[in-house]
Design a protein around this motif. Structure first.
Motif, PDB file in Angstrom:
ATOM      1  N   THR A   1       0.794  -1.228   0.000  1.00 46.40           N
ATOM      2  CA  THR A   1       0.000   0.000   0.000  1.00 46.40           C
ATOM      3  C   THR A   1       0.826   1.278   0.000  1.00 46.40           C
ATOM      4  O   THR A   1       0.310   2.329  -0.369  1.00 46.40           O
ATOM      5  CB  THR A   1      -0.946   0.053   1.223  1.00 46.40           C
ATOM      6  OG1 THR A   1      -0.156   0.063   2.414  1.00 46.40           O
ATOM      7  CG2 THR A   1      -1.894  -1.131   1.238  1.00 46.40           C
ATOM      8  N   SER A   2       2.091   1.194   0.406  1.00 48.26           N
ATOM      9  CA  SER A   2       2.881   2.416   0.579  1.00 48.26           C
ATOM     10  C   SER A   2       4.324   2.246   0.115  1.00 48.26           C
ATOM     11  O   SER A   2       5.254   2.691   0.785  1.00 48.26           O
ATOM     12  CB  SER A   2       2.872   2.829   2.054  1.00 48.26           C
ATOM     13  OG  SER A   2       1.562   2.958   2.542  1.00 48.26           O
TER      14      SER A   2
ATOM     15  N   ASP B   1       7.944   4.843  -8.622  1.00 49.18           N
ATOM     16  CA  ASP B   1       6.861   5.326  -9.483  1.00 49.18           C
ATOM     17  C   ASP B   1       5.908   4.194  -9.817  1.00 49.18           C
ATOM     18  O   ASP B   1       6.324   3.046  -9.935  1.00 49.18           O
ATOM     19  CB  ASP B   1       7.414   5.799 -10.827  1.00 49.18           C
ATOM     20  CG  ASP B   1       7.611   7.288 -10.912  1.00 49.18           C
ATOM     21  OD1 ASP B   1       6.975   8.023 -10.155  1.00 49.18           O
ATOM     22  OD2 ASP B   1       8.424   7.695 -11.758  1.00 49.18           O
ATOM     23  N   ILE B   2       4.649   4.548 -10.007  1.00 46.74           N
ATOM     24  CA  ILE B   2       3.690   3.626 -10.612  1.00 46.74           C
ATOM     25  C   ILE B   2       3.551   4.070 -12.068  1.00 46.74           C
ATOM     26  O   ILE B   2       3.103   5.181 -12.341  1.00 46.74           O
ATOM     27  CB  ILE B   2       2.320   3.655  -9.901  1.00 46.74           C
ATOM     28  CG1 ILE B   2       2.467   3.219  -8.442  1.00 46.74           C
ATOM     29  CG2 ILE B   2       1.326   2.763 -10.633  1.00 46.74           C
ATOM     30  CD1 ILE B   2       1.192   3.319  -7.628  1.00 46.74           C
ATOM     31  N   HIS B   3       3.984   3.227 -12.998  1.00 49.58           N
ATOM     32  CA  HIS B   3       3.960   3.573 -14.424  1.00 49.58           C
ATOM     33  C   HIS B   3       2.616   3.245 -15.067  1.00 49.58           C
ATOM     34  O   HIS B   3       2.151   3.990 -15.916  1.00 49.58           O
ATOM     35  CB  HIS B   3       5.067   2.832 -15.177  1.00 49.58           C
ATOM     36  CG  HIS B   3       6.433   3.289 -14.808  1.00 49.58           C
ATOM     37  ND1 HIS B   3       7.016   4.419 -15.318  1.00 49.58           N
ATOM     38  CD2 HIS B   3       7.341   2.772 -13.940  1.00 49.58           C
ATOM     39  CE1 HIS B   3       8.215   4.582 -14.817  1.00 49.58           C
ATOM     40  NE2 HIS B   3       8.440   3.595 -13.973  1.00 49.58           N
TER      41      HIS B   3
ATOM     42  N   GLU C   1      -3.446   2.056 -11.216  1.00 51.10           N
ATOM     43  CA  GLU C   1      -3.740   3.127 -10.277  1.00 51.10           C
ATOM     44  C   GLU C   1      -3.269   2.826  -8.868  1.00 51.10           C
ATOM     45  O   GLU C   1      -3.292   3.699  -8.007  1.00 51.10           O
ATOM     46  CB  GLU C   1      -5.246   3.406 -10.279  1.00 51.10           C
ATOM     47  CG  GLU C   1      -5.729   3.953 -11.607  1.00 51.10           C
ATOM     48  CD  GLU C   1      -7.207   4.259 -11.592  1.00 51.10           C
ATOM     49  OE1 GLU C   1      -7.771   4.479 -10.509  1.00 51.10           O
ATOM     50  OE2 GLU C   1      -7.801   4.278 -12.678  1.00 51.10           O
ATOM     51  N   ASP C   2      -2.854   1.603  -8.623  1.00 50.94           N
ATOM     52  CA  ASP C   2      -2.404   1.242  -7.290  1.00 50.94           C
ATOM     53  C   ASP C   2      -1.430   0.079  -7.394  1.00 50.94           C
ATOM     54  O   ASP C   2      -0.949  -0.237  -8.472  1.00 50.94           O
ATOM     55  CB  ASP C   2      -3.582   0.902  -6.377  1.00 50.94           C
ATOM     56  CG  ASP C   2      -4.481  -0.164  -6.977  1.00 50.94           C
ATOM     57  OD1 ASP C   2      -4.034  -0.913  -7.860  1.00 50.94           O
ATOM     58  OD2 ASP C   2      -5.642  -0.251  -6.558  1.00 50.94           O
ATOM     59  N   LEU C   3      -1.143  -0.547  -6.293  1.00 49.53           N
ATOM     60  CA  LEU C   3      -0.131  -1.597  -6.239  1.00 49.53           C
ATOM     61  C   LEU C   3      -0.763  -2.977  -6.269  1.00 49.53           C
ATOM     62  O   LEU C   3      -0.555  -3.796  -5.391  1.00 49.53           O
ATOM     63  CB  LEU C   3       0.720  -1.398  -4.981  1.00 49.53           C
ATOM     64  CG  LEU C   3       1.489  -0.085  -4.969  1.00 49.53           C
ATOM     65  CD1 LEU C   3       2.047   0.201  -3.589  1.00 49.53           C
ATOM     66  CD2 LEU C   3       2.582  -0.094  -6.013  1.00 49.53           C
ATOM     67  N   ARG C   4      -1.531  -3.242  -7.301  1.00 51.54           N
ATOM     68  CA  ARG C   4      -2.183  -4.540  -7.475  1.00 51.54           C
ATOM     69  C   ARG C   4      -1.510  -5.324  -8.584  1.00 51.54           C
ATOM     70  O   ARG C   4      -0.758  -4.773  -9.388  1.00 51.54           O
ATOM     71  CB  ARG C   4      -3.656  -4.341  -7.836  1.00 51.54           C
ATOM     72  CG  ARG C   4      -4.446  -3.702  -6.738  1.00 51.54           C
ATOM     73  CD  ARG C   4      -5.884  -3.588  -7.129  1.00 51.54           C
ATOM     74  NE  ARG C   4      -6.563  -2.753  -6.135  1.00 51.54           N
ATOM     75  CZ  ARG C   4      -7.844  -2.734  -5.975  1.00 51.54           C
ATOM     76  NH1 ARG C   4      -8.623  -3.467  -6.738  1.00 51.54           N
ATOM     77  NH2 ARG C   4      -8.385  -1.965  -5.059  1.00 51.54           N
ATOM     78  N   ALA C   5      -1.832  -6.604  -8.655  1.00 50.31           N
ATOM     79  CA  ALA C   5      -1.339  -7.432  -9.752  1.00 50.31           C
ATOM     80  C   ALA C   5      -1.737  -6.780 -11.072  1.00 50.31           C
ATOM     81  O   ALA C   5      -2.866  -6.318 -11.234  1.00 50.31           O
ATOM     82  CB  ALA C   5      -1.903  -8.846  -9.646  1.00 50.31           C
TER      83      ALA C   5
END
Length: 147
Positions: free
Chosen positions: A26-27, A43-45, A48-52
């Protein structure tokens, strides 16, 4: 032929593994603040979040050099507190044809697993990269233990 490899390290941590899983799940951007001498940017390329299915990127120092990686989050298992990342781009793929990182944070244990295919027989095992993950885990442990 010996080009495929797997390295695993399990280490006991003073705080519950669920805190590590939550941090990475989550962080992840906080890793750059907690272990700033080793991890410089996150970075998240895509996604929208840190999911599979999300694609993330890191800038980090390894063997005295600043390096980058772009990774696909392949799997997240909330029950087992595990995450798997597949390296898509970056410095790691200069030495390896493929590289997958898995982390499991169950109870008071953090386990890191690297599965990889070396480009040549002379390519070294990624032991120093695994040491970096151990050092980052110790930094995070020190931070999480204070909470």
């Amino acid at each position: 032929m010996g080009l495929n490899g797997k390295l695993v390290v399990s280490m006991e941590v003073k705080c519950g593994g669920h805190l590590f899983h939550d941090l990475y799940q989550t962080s992840s951007h906080h890793v750059t603040n907690i272990s700033s001498d080793k991890v410089h940017h996150f970075d998240i390329h895509e996604g929208e979040d840190l999911r599979a299915g999300s694609i993330i990127g890191w800038k980090y120092t390894h063997d005295g050099k600043v390096k980058v990686t772009k990774q696909l989050i392949e799997a997240v298992d909330e029950e087992k507190k595990s995450i798997t990342w597949k390296v898509l781009e970056g410095d790691t793929l200069e030495l390896y044809n493929s590289f997958t990182i898995s982390a499991s944070f169950e109870d008071n244990w953090a386990t890191w697993t690297f599965v990889y295919e070396k480009k040549t027989e002379d390519t070294p095992e990624p032991v120093t990269l695994l040491k970096l993950m151990i050092d980052i885990t110790r930094d995070l442990e020190g931070h999480l233990h204070k909470i």
